[in-house]
Scaffold this motif. Sequence first.
Motif, PDB file in Angstrom:
ATOM      1  N   THR A 198      26.447 -36.820  -1.978  1.00 37.68           N
ATOM      2  CA  THR A 198      25.025 -37.044  -1.695  1.00 37.68           C
ATOM      3  C   THR A 198      24.246 -35.746  -1.507  1.00 37.68           C
ATOM      4  O   THR A 198      23.037 -35.779  -1.292  1.00 37.68           O
ATOM      5  N   TYR A 199      24.919 -34.611  -1.585  1.00 37.36           N
ATOM      6  CA  TYR A 199      24.275 -33.327  -1.350  1.00 37.36           C
ATOM      7  C   TYR A 199      24.005 -32.564  -2.639  1.00 37.36           C
ATOM      8  O   TYR A 199      24.842 -32.517  -3.537  1.00 37.36           O
ATOM      9  N   THR A 200      22.850 -31.962  -2.711  1.00 41.61           N
ATOM     10  CA  THR A 200      22.598 -30.912  -3.681  1.00 41.61           C
ATOM     11  C   THR A 200      23.281 -29.655  -3.165  1.00 41.61           C
ATOM     12  O   THR A 200      23.208 -29.350  -1.971  1.00 41.61           O
ATOM     13  N   MET A 201      23.947 -28.926  -4.052  1.00 40.38           N
ATOM     14  CA  MET A 201      24.693 -27.743  -3.639  1.00 40.38           C
ATOM     15  C   MET A 201      24.118 -26.490  -4.288  1.00 40.38           C
ATOM     16  O   MET A 201      23.643 -26.521  -5.425  1.00 40.38           O
ATOM     17  N   GLY A 202      24.166 -25.420  -3.540  1.00 41.67           N
ATOM     18  CA  GLY A 202      23.657 -24.160  -4.073  1.00 41.67           C
ATOM     19  C   GLY A 202      24.514 -22.982  -3.654  1.00 41.67           C
ATOM     20  O   GLY A 202      25.279 -23.057  -2.692  1.00 41.67           O
ATOM     21  N   TRP A 203      24.372 -21.913  -4.428  1.00 37.92           N
ATOM     22  CA  TRP A 203      24.967 -20.629  -4.078  1.00 37.92           C
ATOM     23  C   TRP A 203      23.830 -19.620  -3.911  1.00 37.92           C
ATOM     24  O   TRP A 203      22.927 -19.556  -4.755  1.00 37.92           O
ATOM     25  N   PHE A 204      23.905 -18.871  -2.854  1.00 44.18           N
ATOM     26  CA  PHE A 204      22.969 -17.791  -2.594  1.00 44.18           C
ATOM     27  C   PHE A 204      23.784 -16.517  -2.348  1.00 44.18           C
ATOM     28  O   PHE A 204      24.988 -16.581  -2.120  1.00 44.18           O
ATOM     29  N   GLU A 244      17.055  -9.258   1.092  1.00 41.98           N
ATOM     30  CA  GLU A 244      16.956 -10.639   1.546  1.00 41.98           C
ATOM     31  C   GLU A 244      17.933 -11.521   0.753  1.00 41.98           C
ATOM     32  O   GLU A 244      18.335 -11.193  -0.361  1.00 41.98           O
ATOM     33  N   ARG A 245      18.245 -12.627   1.342  1.00 39.37           N
ATOM     34  CA  ARG A 245      19.098 -13.597   0.670  1.00 39.37           C
ATOM     35  C   ARG A 245      18.362 -14.153  -0.543  1.00 39.37           C
ATOM     36  O   ARG A 245      17.163 -14.447  -0.475  1.00 39.37           O
ATOM     37  N   GLU A 246      19.079 -14.316  -1.645  1.00 39.39           N
ATOM     38  CA  GLU A 246      18.451 -14.803  -2.863  1.00 39.39           C
ATOM     39  C   GLU A 246      19.275 -15.921  -3.496  1.00 39.39           C
ATOM     40  O   GLU A 246      20.498 -15.987  -3.357  1.00 39.39           O
ATOM     41  N   PHE A 247      18.566 -16.766  -4.196  1.00 43.92           N
ATOM     42  CA  PHE A 247      19.185 -17.878  -4.912  1.00 43.92           C
ATOM     43  C   PHE A 247      20.002 -17.355  -6.076  1.00 43.92           C
ATOM     44  O   PHE A 247      19.579 -16.432  -6.770  1.00 43.92           O
ATOM     45  N   VAL A 248      21.162 -17.977  -6.293  1.00 46.56           N
ATOM     46  CA  VAL A 248      21.999 -17.628  -7.438  1.00 46.56           C
ATOM     47  C   VAL A 248      22.098 -18.807  -8.401  1.00 46.56           C
ATOM     48  O   VAL A 248      21.803 -18.672  -9.587  1.00 46.56           O
ATOM     49  N   ALA A 249      22.509 -19.965  -7.876  1.00 43.85           N
ATOM     50  CA  ALA A 249      22.690 -21.139  -8.732  1.00 43.85           C
ATOM     51  C   ALA A 249      22.661 -22.395  -7.882  1.00 43.85           C
ATOM     52  O   ALA A 249      22.977 -22.354  -6.692  1.00 43.85           O
ATOM     53  N   GLY A 250      22.277 -23.498  -8.504  1.00 37.25           N
ATOM     54  CA  GLY A 250      22.262 -24.770  -7.803  1.00 37.25           C
ATOM     55  C   GLY A 250      22.660 -25.893  -8.730  1.00 37.25           C
ATOM     56  O   GLY A 250      22.485 -25.795  -9.955  1.00 37.25           O
ATOM     57  N   ILE A 251      23.205 -26.953  -8.163  1.00 33.51           N
ATOM     58  CA  ILE A 251      23.654 -28.094  -8.967  1.00 33.51           C
ATOM     59  C   ILE A 251      23.308 -29.380  -8.237  1.00 33.51           C
ATOM     60  O   ILE A 251      23.464 -29.498  -7.020  1.00 33.51           O
ATOM     61  N   LEU A 263      17.155 -32.477  -4.636  1.00 39.11           N
ATOM     62  CA  LEU A 263      15.976 -31.634  -4.529  1.00 39.11           C
ATOM     63  C   LEU A 263      15.158 -31.694  -5.812  1.00 39.11           C
ATOM     64  O   LEU A 263      15.695 -31.896  -6.900  1.00 39.11           O
ATOM     65  N   ILE A 264      13.855 -31.489  -5.670  1.00 41.32           N
ATOM     66  CA  ILE A 264      13.048 -31.290  -6.873  1.00 41.32           C
ATOM     67  C   ILE A 264      13.364 -29.906  -7.416  1.00 41.32           C
ATOM     68  O   ILE A 264      13.899 -29.047  -6.708  1.00 41.32           O
ATOM     69  N   ALA A 265      13.056 -29.687  -8.672  1.00 44.28           N
ATOM     70  CA  ALA A 265      13.489 -28.474  -9.358  1.00 44.28           C
ATOM     71  C   ALA A 265      13.084 -27.203  -8.616  1.00 44.28           C
ATOM     72  O   ALA A 265      13.894 -26.297  -8.420  1.00 44.28           O
ATOM     73  N   SER A 266      11.855 -27.114  -8.197  1.00 46.32           N
ATOM     74  CA  SER A 266      11.372 -25.889  -7.551  1.00 46.32           C
ATOM     75  C   SER A 266      12.057 -25.629  -6.216  1.00 46.32           C
ATOM     76  O   SER A 266      12.147 -24.476  -5.769  1.00 46.32           O
ATOM     77  N   ALA A 267      12.558 -26.675  -5.579  1.00 45.95           N
ATOM     78  CA  ALA A 267      13.163 -26.530  -4.253  1.00 45.95           C
ATOM     79  C   ALA A 267      14.558 -25.912  -4.298  1.00 45.95           C
ATOM     80  O   ALA A 267      15.029 -25.377  -3.294  1.00 45.95           O
ATOM     81  N   TYR A 268      15.206 -25.991  -5.446  1.00 42.10           N
ATOM     82  CA  TYR A 268      16.549 -25.419  -5.553  1.00 42.10           C
ATOM     83  C   TYR A 268      16.558 -23.950  -5.149  1.00 42.10           C
ATOM     84  O   TYR A 268      17.537 -23.464  -4.604  1.00 42.10           O
ATOM     85  N   TYR A 269      15.477 -23.249  -5.432  1.00 50.69           N
ATOM     86  CA  TYR A 269      15.431 -21.801  -5.275  1.00 50.69           C
ATOM     87  C   TYR A 269      15.077 -21.368  -3.854  1.00 50.69           C
ATOM     88  O   TYR A 269      15.142 -20.181  -3.534  1.00 50.69           O
TER      89      TYR A 269
END
Length: 126
Positions: free
Chosen positions: A30-36, A43-50, A102-108
Motif C-alpha cells: 500500500t506504500y509508494t516507495m522512494g530512494w533519496f 540537501e537531501r535529494e530525490f533519486v527514484a520512486g516507484i 502519490l501524484i506524480a509531482s509528489a514523488y520528488y
Amino acid sequence: VQLQASGGGLVQPGDSLRLDCVASGGLFSTYTMGWFRQAPGLEREFVAGIGRTRTRKFYARSVKDRFTISRDNAKNAVYLQMNNLKPEDTAVYFCAAAQGELIASAYYNDKQYNYWGQGTEVTVSS
C-alpha cells in the motif's frame, strides 16, 4: 512501518551496486516507495520512486538511464540498481515510504514520505 536499507559500499567509477530496502510492520503493497540521497554539505535529494503497483516509476534526471528502481511486494522490498556509478553519486542513500499512491509531482518531495530508513553509504572513488 520500519525500513532497513543495505547494500552500500566503496566502489570505483563505472561499477555497479544494488541497494536493498526491506520493510516490516506495515502493509508494504500500500506504500509508494522512494530512494533519496544526501551528499556531504548538500540537501537531501530525490533519486527514484516507484508506485504501489510498479507501473509508475520516476527518476531524477541525474540518474535516469543508469539507475533502476524495482520492488517485490511479496518480499516487502524495494531495490535500487545503480550502474555506471560516478563520483557525484557519492552520498548516503535513504529509502522512504509514503502511504497510498502519490501524484506524480509528489514523488520528488521528501515531505510527502512518512517513513524513512537509516541510510546506507555509497562512495564512488578511484
